[in-house]
Design a protein around this motif. Structure first.
Motif, PDB file in Angstrom:
ATOM      1  N   UNK A   1      54.628  25.726  36.061  1.00 37.97           N
ATOM      2  CA  UNK A   1      55.193  24.994  37.284  1.00 37.97           C
ATOM      3  C   UNK A   1      55.629  25.668  38.553  1.00 37.97           C
ATOM      4  N   UNK A   2      56.087  26.948  38.058  1.00 34.48           N
ATOM      5  CA  UNK A   2      56.597  27.870  39.113  1.00 34.48           C
ATOM      6  C   UNK A   2      55.544  28.206  39.758  1.00 34.48           C
TER       7      UNK A   2
ATOM      8  N   UNK B   1      63.690  23.096  38.792  1.00 37.09           N
ATOM      9  CA  UNK B   1      62.697  23.268  37.446  1.00 37.09           C
ATOM     10  C   UNK B   1      63.473  24.363  36.721  1.00 37.09           C
ATOM     11  N   UNK B   2      63.965  25.260  37.383  1.00 36.90           N
ATOM     12  CA  UNK B   2      64.535  26.392  36.703  1.00 36.90           C
ATOM     13  C   UNK B   2      65.872  26.138  36.080  1.00 36.90           C
TER      14      UNK B   2
ATOM     15  N   UNK C   1      57.714  26.441  32.445  1.00 39.70           N
ATOM     16  CA  UNK C   1      58.697  26.446  33.618  1.00 39.70           C
ATOM     17  C   UNK C   1      58.074  27.566  34.745  1.00 39.70           C
TER      18      UNK C   1
ATOM     19  N   UNK D   1      53.955  25.725  42.263  1.00 42.17           N
ATOM     20  CA  UNK D   1      54.801  25.076  43.405  1.00 42.17           C
ATOM     21  C   UNK D   1      54.795  26.357  44.352  1.00 42.17           C
TER      22      UNK D   1
ATOM     23  N   UNK E   1      62.810  22.590  44.585  1.00 42.91           N
ATOM     24  CA  UNK E   1      62.003  22.214  43.556  1.00 42.91           C
ATOM     25  C   UNK E   1      61.956  23.218  42.466  1.00 42.91           C
ATOM     26  N   UNK E   2      61.686  24.484  43.210  1.00 43.45           N
ATOM     27  CA  UNK E   2      61.806  25.675  41.978  1.00 43.45           C
ATOM     28  C   UNK E   2      63.179  25.910  41.463  1.00 43.45           C
TER      29      UNK E   2
END
Lengths: 127, 210
Positions: free
Chosen positions: B205-206, A59-60, B201, B209, A55-56
């Motif tokens: 988000x990061x 998203x990056x 991000x 997560x 996921x990381x």
């Protein structure tokens, strides 16, 4: 700028690009930006992958892609505008940004892991 | 040039200096100069992102991102800012075609979306501070408030700039200097959207997560 300096503003490269072929690039950019914003939020909020590492990475990757989309479609950066100087300034800035963010995190991470243990502190980095 | 600006035809004073086009009609020098300003602004944000990256796990026993970040609210805020970038893009072809009314309409819409963004961000900040997750709680929260707050301050200044240009549009119409100002503001506004991509991000988000 003197090479394209007629009185008419349309003669200017940046300006000519502004008026012609722009609306299509703008529409494409808008659709891409919406998709590249909605997808990472969906990935994180619904946790569909059940895997933080993937996921990381995703998203990056999507953030980088969206930055490129914004710069090309909305800020109209190309090799021709202002005789290439905007592109050169942008590339220079990108190098410094990568060095600043990447370098700081890299150096400070290693500083943390290689430091002598603090008295009574067995917790993770920078507690 | 200045003499001319201060003595227009009907003799009323004009309180601005008419801009002399040093490069013969093109907007090139201003646009390139403004672009370089934006790049220097990007370096400010790069240092703030670097600081956040270094201390983003320094919670000092305080709340972690997972405990305090409200992702639906952030998603709404992101949608508002992205929509405001799109509406600004709608204003530009009208500006090229010298349609003052349509340009103003899309600018007003952009401003309202931007104001809603700042409003929600202020709500988020006040909510965090009320929960005891203020900037003084931990290094992570100090860096969070500095980075997100700097972006919010930029959006606020963009809003003030937008109001000024809306007033000036009423006074001058779509003259060449006005077009140049609008082009610069549109670059500034799109640039802030790009910074926000990094914020939602890397910070939100990061943070949730990992």
């Amino acid at each position: 700028m003197s090479s394209s300096s007629n009185e008419g503003a349309a003669a200017h490269p940046a300006h000519a690009a502004h008026s012609s072929g722009h609306s299509r690039g703008y529409r494409v950019g808008t659709i891409l930006a919406i998709v590249l914003t909605a997808l990472p939020f969906w990935l994180v909020m619904s946790d569909v992958l059940h895997d933080a590492q993937t996921t990381i990475a995703l998203i990056f990757a999507m953030a980088l892609a969206q930055i490129v989309v914004h710069v090309v479609c909305f800020l109209h950066l190309d090799t021709r505008s202002e005789g290439g100087w905007t592109l050169l300034a942008f590339l220079f800035t990108t190098v410094i940004v990568v060095l600043t963010i990447g370098g700081s995190i890299w150096v400070m991470y290693h500083l943390n892991t290689n430091m002598m243990p603090m008295p009574g502190g067995t917790a993770g980095p920078m507690q | 040039m200045t003499d001319h600006a201060l003595q227009p035809g009907d003799g009323t004073p004009v309180w601005h200096v008419a801009e002399d086009d040093h490069d013969h009609g093109g907007n090139g020098a201003t646009v390139l100069g403004f672009w370089i300003y934006l790049m220097s602004d990007a370096l400010i944000f790069a240092s703030l992102f670097a600081m956040f990256g270094v201390v983003s796990t320094a919670f000092a026993g305080g709340p972690a991102p997972r405990d305090i970040f409200d992702l639906p609210l952030v998603a709404l805020n992101t949608a508002l800012l992205l929509a405001s970038s799109i509406t600004f893009g709608q204003a530009m072809p009208h500006m090229e075609a010298n349609r003052v009314g349509a340009t103003r309409f899309w600018l007003v819409l952009t401003g309202l979306l931007g104001a809603a963004f700042v409003g929600i961000e202020l709500y988020e900040f006040s909510h965090l501070i009320a929960e005891g997750a203020g900037p003084q709680r931990s290094a992570f929260l100090s860096a969070f408030f500095t980075l997100v707050g700097t972006h919010g301050a930029h959006v606020t200044i963009g809003l003030i700039w937008m109001v000024v240009l809306l007033v000036q549009l009423g006074q001058h119409g779509l003259s060449q200097p006005m077009k140049r100002r609008l082009i610069c503001l549109s670059m500034f506004w799109h640039f802030l959207d790009i910074i926000w991509i990094g914020v939602f991000t890397f910070v939100y988000l990061f943070g949730v997560v990992r």
